[in-house]
Write a protein that holds these residues in place. Structure first.
Motif, PDB file in Angstrom:
ATOM      1  N   PRO A  36      22.831  20.283   6.046  1.00  0.00           N
ATOM      2  CA  PRO A  36      23.195  19.308   5.003  1.00  0.00           C
ATOM      3  C   PRO A  36      22.668  19.663   3.617  1.00  0.00           C
ATOM      4  O   PRO A  36      23.239  19.239   2.608  1.00  0.00           O
ATOM      5  CB  PRO A  36      22.563  17.996   5.507  1.00  0.00           C
ATOM      6  N   ASN A  37      21.598  20.454   3.558  1.00  0.00           N
ATOM      7  CA  ASN A  37      21.050  20.853   2.257  1.00  0.00           C
ATOM      8  C   ASN A  37      22.002  21.756   1.488  1.00  0.00           C
ATOM      9  O   ASN A  37      21.826  21.965   0.286  1.00  0.00           O
ATOM     10  CB  ASN A  37      19.714  21.594   2.438  1.00  0.00           C
ATOM     11  N   HIS A  38      23.007  22.307   2.177  1.00  0.00           N
ATOM     12  CA  HIS A  38      23.923  23.261   1.555  1.00  0.00           C
ATOM     13  C   HIS A  38      25.320  22.674   1.348  1.00  0.00           C
ATOM     14  O   HIS A  38      26.289  23.416   1.162  1.00  0.00           O
ATOM     15  CB  HIS A  38      23.983  24.538   2.401  1.00  0.00           C
ATOM     16  N   LEU A  39      25.410  21.357   1.382  1.00  0.00           N
ATOM     17  CA  LEU A  39      26.658  20.662   1.097  1.00  0.00           C
ATOM     18  C   LEU A  39      26.465  19.777  -0.131  1.00  0.00           C
ATOM     19  O   LEU A  39      25.371  19.254  -0.354  1.00  0.00           O
ATOM     20  CB  LEU A  39      27.081  19.812   2.294  1.00  0.00           C
ATOM     21  N   PRO A  40      27.509  19.593  -0.931  1.00  0.00           N
ATOM     22  CA  PRO A  40      27.351  18.772  -2.132  1.00  0.00           C
ATOM     23  C   PRO A  40      27.059  17.319  -1.799  1.00  0.00           C
ATOM     24  O   PRO A  40      27.456  16.815  -0.742  1.00  0.00           O
ATOM     25  CB  PRO A  40      28.703  18.925  -2.837  1.00  0.00           C
ATOM     26  N   SER A  41      26.366  16.651  -2.697  1.00  0.00           N
ATOM     27  CA  SER A  41      26.057  15.229  -2.521  1.00  0.00           C
ATOM     28  C   SER A  41      27.357  14.446  -2.377  1.00  0.00           C
ATOM     29  O   SER A  41      28.324  14.668  -3.115  1.00  0.00           O
ATOM     30  CB  SER A  41      25.270  14.729  -3.735  1.00  0.00           C
ATOM     31  N   GLY A  42      27.384  13.554  -1.381  1.00  0.00           N
ATOM     32  CA  GLY A  42      28.575  12.742  -1.161  1.00  0.00           C
ATOM     33  C   GLY A  42      29.678  13.434  -0.385  1.00  0.00           C
ATOM     34  O   GLY A  42      30.791  12.905  -0.272  1.00  0.00           O
ATOM     35  N   TYR A  43      29.393  14.624   0.170  1.00  0.00           N
ATOM     36  CA  TYR A  43      30.414  15.349   0.946  1.00  0.00           C
ATOM     37  C   TYR A  43      30.874  14.485   2.116  1.00  0.00           C
ATOM     38  O   TYR A  43      30.068  13.844   2.804  1.00  0.00           O
ATOM     39  CB  TYR A  43      29.824  16.667   1.453  1.00  0.00           C
ATOM     40  N   GLY A  57      21.369  12.496   5.807  1.00  0.00           N
ATOM     41  CA  GLY A  57      21.525  13.181   4.534  1.00  0.00           C
ATOM     42  C   GLY A  57      20.666  14.429   4.481  1.00  0.00           C
ATOM     43  O   GLY A  57      20.173  14.919   5.504  1.00  0.00           O
ATOM     44  N   SER A  58      20.452  14.945   3.287  1.00  0.00           N
ATOM     45  CA  SER A  58      19.630  16.145   3.124  1.00  0.00           C
ATOM     46  C   SER A  58      18.163  15.812   3.354  1.00  0.00           C
ATOM     47  O   SER A  58      17.762  14.642   3.398  1.00  0.00           O
ATOM     48  CB  SER A  58      19.821  16.734   1.722  1.00  0.00           C
ATOM     49  N   ALA A  59      17.348  16.849   3.513  1.00  0.00           N
ATOM     50  CA  ALA A  59      15.915  16.646   3.744  1.00  0.00           C
ATOM     51  C   ALA A  59      15.291  15.944   2.537  1.00  0.00           C
ATOM     52  O   ALA A  59      15.614  16.272   1.393  1.00  0.00           O
ATOM     53  CB  ALA A  59      15.232  17.984   3.984  1.00  0.00           C
ATOM     54  N   PRO A  60      14.410  14.963   2.752  1.00  0.00           N
ATOM     55  CA  PRO A  60      13.788  14.262   1.623  1.00  0.00           C
ATOM     56  C   PRO A  60      12.811  15.161   0.883  1.00  0.00           C
ATOM     57  O   PRO A  60      12.256  16.099   1.473  1.00  0.00           O
ATOM     58  CB  PRO A  60      13.057  13.101   2.300  1.00  0.00           C
ATOM     59  N   PRO A  61      12.593  14.918  -0.410  1.00  0.00           N
ATOM     60  CA  PRO A  61      11.607  15.711  -1.152  1.00  0.00           C
ATOM     61  C   PRO A  61      10.224  15.544  -0.553  1.00  0.00           C
ATOM     62  O   PRO A  61       9.907  14.510   0.049  1.00  0.00           O
ATOM     63  CB  PRO A  61      11.662  15.116  -2.571  1.00  0.00           C
ATOM     64  N   LYS A  62       9.404  16.586  -0.678  1.00  0.00           N
ATOM     65  CA  LYS A  62       8.038  16.537  -0.151  1.00  0.00           C
ATOM     66  C   LYS A  62       7.292  15.348  -0.769  1.00  0.00           C
ATOM     67  O   LYS A  62       7.322  15.146  -1.981  1.00  0.00           O
ATOM     68  CB  LYS A  62       7.311  17.838  -0.481  1.00  0.00           C
ATOM     69  N   GLY A  63       6.672  14.571   0.079  1.00  0.00           N
ATOM     70  CA  GLY A  63       5.958  13.388  -0.371  1.00  0.00           C
ATOM     71  C   GLY A  63       6.791  12.126  -0.360  1.00  0.00           C
ATOM     72  O   GLY A  63       6.265  11.026  -0.529  1.00  0.00           O
ATOM     73  N   LYS A  64       8.115  12.272  -0.143  1.00  0.00           N
ATOM     74  CA  LYS A  64       9.013  11.118  -0.123  1.00  0.00           C
ATOM     75  C   LYS A  64       9.558  10.844   1.280  1.00  0.00           C
ATOM     76  O   LYS A  64      10.493  10.079   1.456  1.00  0.00           O
ATOM     77  CB  LYS A  64      10.201  11.364  -1.068  1.00  0.00           C
ATOM     78  N   GLU A  65       8.946  11.475   2.291  1.00  0.00           N
ATOM     79  CA  GLU A  65       9.415  11.292   3.666  1.00  0.00           C
ATOM     80  C   GLU A  65       9.132   9.862   4.150  1.00  0.00           C
ATOM     81  O   GLU A  65       8.144   9.249   3.757  1.00  0.00           O
ATOM     82  CB  GLU A  65       8.728  12.280   4.607  1.00  0.00           C
ATOM     83  N   ASP A  66      10.004   9.368   4.999  1.00  0.00           N
ATOM     84  CA  ASP A  66       9.798   8.086   5.681  1.00  0.00           C
ATOM     85  C   ASP A  66       9.333   8.410   7.098  1.00  0.00           C
ATOM     86  O   ASP A  66      10.081   9.019   7.874  1.00  0.00           O
ATOM     87  CB  ASP A  66      11.101   7.291   5.708  1.00  0.00           C
ATOM     88  N   GLU A  67       8.109   8.010   7.450  1.00  0.00           N
ATOM     89  CA  GLU A  67       7.558   8.376   8.768  1.00  0.00           C
ATOM     90  C   GLU A  67       8.340   7.770   9.923  1.00  0.00           C
ATOM     91  O   GLU A  67       8.209   8.198  11.072  1.00  0.00           O
ATOM     92  CB  GLU A  67       6.095   7.951   8.858  1.00  0.00           C
ATOM     93  N   ASN A  68       9.184   6.793   9.650  1.00  0.00           N
ATOM     94  CA  ASN A  68       9.990   6.172  10.705  1.00  0.00           C
ATOM     95  C   ASN A  68      11.403   6.726  10.789  1.00  0.00           C
ATOM     96  O   ASN A  68      12.195   6.266  11.607  1.00  0.00           O
ATOM     97  CB  ASN A  68      10.064   4.656  10.490  1.00  0.00           C
ATOM     98  N   LEU A  69      11.717   7.701   9.943  1.00  0.00           N
ATOM     99  CA  LEU A  69      13.080   8.231   9.900  1.00  0.00           C
ATOM    100  C   LEU A  69      13.047   9.737  10.135  1.00  0.00           C
ATOM    101  O   LEU A  69      12.670  10.512   9.260  1.00  0.00           O
ATOM    102  CB  LEU A  69      13.718   7.914   8.548  1.00  0.00           C
ATOM    103  N   CYS A  70      13.436  10.144  11.352  1.00  0.00           N
ATOM    104  CA  CYS A  70      13.414  11.570  11.702  1.00  0.00           C
ATOM    105  C   CYS A  70      14.599  11.901  12.593  1.00  0.00           C
ATOM    106  O   CYS A  70      15.210  11.009  13.193  1.00  0.00           O
ATOM    107  CB  CYS A  70      12.102  11.947  12.396  1.00  0.00           C
ATOM    108  N   ASN A  71      14.910  13.186  12.672  1.00  0.00           N
ATOM    109  CA  ASN A  71      15.996  13.619  13.549  1.00  0.00           C
ATOM    110  C   ASN A  71      15.487  13.810  14.972  1.00  0.00           C
ATOM    111  O   ASN A  71      14.322  13.533  15.276  1.00  0.00           O
ATOM    112  CB  ASN A  71      16.665  14.886  13.000  1.00  0.00           C
ATOM    113  N   ALA A  72      16.349  14.339  15.850  1.00  0.00           N
ATOM    114  CA  ALA A  72      15.987  14.490  17.263  1.00  0.00           C
ATOM    115  C   ALA A  72      14.834  15.455  17.470  1.00  0.00           C
ATOM    116  O   ALA A  72      14.148  15.406  18.492  1.00  0.00           O
ATOM    117  CB  ALA A  72      17.200  14.930  18.070  1.00  0.00           C
TER     118      ALA A  72
END
Length: 220
Positions: A36-43, A57-72
């Protein structure tokens, strides 16, 4: 054989070209999660994860991660506008009903006929198969991203898989750090070579038998 981030992103960027608008796409852990980091925003494609996220969506910026939101795989992700959450039963029902247009997975071995072995090395501890069998069997298209060689410098593209199979004849494309192969009617076809590798170098390091596309491309 470990890749550096530059090569990982090269593979993810190439795989992103296979993601078409309107698709529902499942991403495996590791390199596929970078797509997803290599697709345009809103693709206009929807990324789904087995643990119950529809709309990654794309990976969150460092320091902006949500500890409750992760992939498999347990790595932090973001949620696009309109994204949603489900339980695992609904997530796997989507997969088993054939609602996934494309899955992009890592692998330990792929045979020249498209057999996939990506869930266990005998004797090694693993948390479980996860959704690998369902995805490989039920997704409309399966793309594998992996190193061309294992840590012992042996080809991961093989005549026959020696590791336990995940599913038979399910893979349609393999993208390695050296080239891109398609599988058509049980035949492995080299379609692109990553520079600076040459056709001879690809032949020398690949156990599987393959043919070369008449439209072979060299890409960066």
């Amino acid at each position: 054989m470990e890749m550096d981030m530059g090569i990982k992103n090269k593979l993810a960027k190439r795989a992103a070209r296979e993601v078409k608008e309107g698709m529902t796409v499942n991403l495996g852990i590791g390199i596929p999660s970078l797509v997803p980091n290599h697709l345009p925003s809103g693709y206009g494609a929807v990324f789904q994860s087995e643990n119950g996220i529809v709309g990654i969506g794309s990976a969150p910026p460092k320091g902006k991660e949500d500890e409750n939101l992760c992939n498999a795989g347990g790595f932090p992700v973001s949620l696009v506008n309109g994204g949603s959450y489900t339980d695992s039963a609904v997530s796997f029902a989507m997969i088993r009903r054939g609602k996934i247009d494309l899955t992009i997975l890592g692998s330990l071995q792929v045979s020249e006929k498209g057999d996939l072995a990506n869930w266990i090395i005998p004797g090694k501890k693993v948390p479980g198969m996860g959704g690998a069998t369902e995805l490989a069997s039920k997704a409309k298209r399966v793309i594998v991203l992996m190193t061309h060689l294992d840590k012992h410098k042996a080809s991961k593209l093989v005549k026959e898989c020696t590791l336990p199979l995940t599913a038979k004849q399910c893979v349609s494309m393999i993208i390695t750090d050296r080239g891109v192969f398609s599988i058509n009617q049980g035949r492995l076809i080299l379609v692109e070579i990553f520079r600076p590798y040459t056709l001879k170098e690809i032949k020398d390091c690949t156990e599987a038998d393959f043919v070369t596309s008449p439209d072979l491309l060299y890409i960066d």
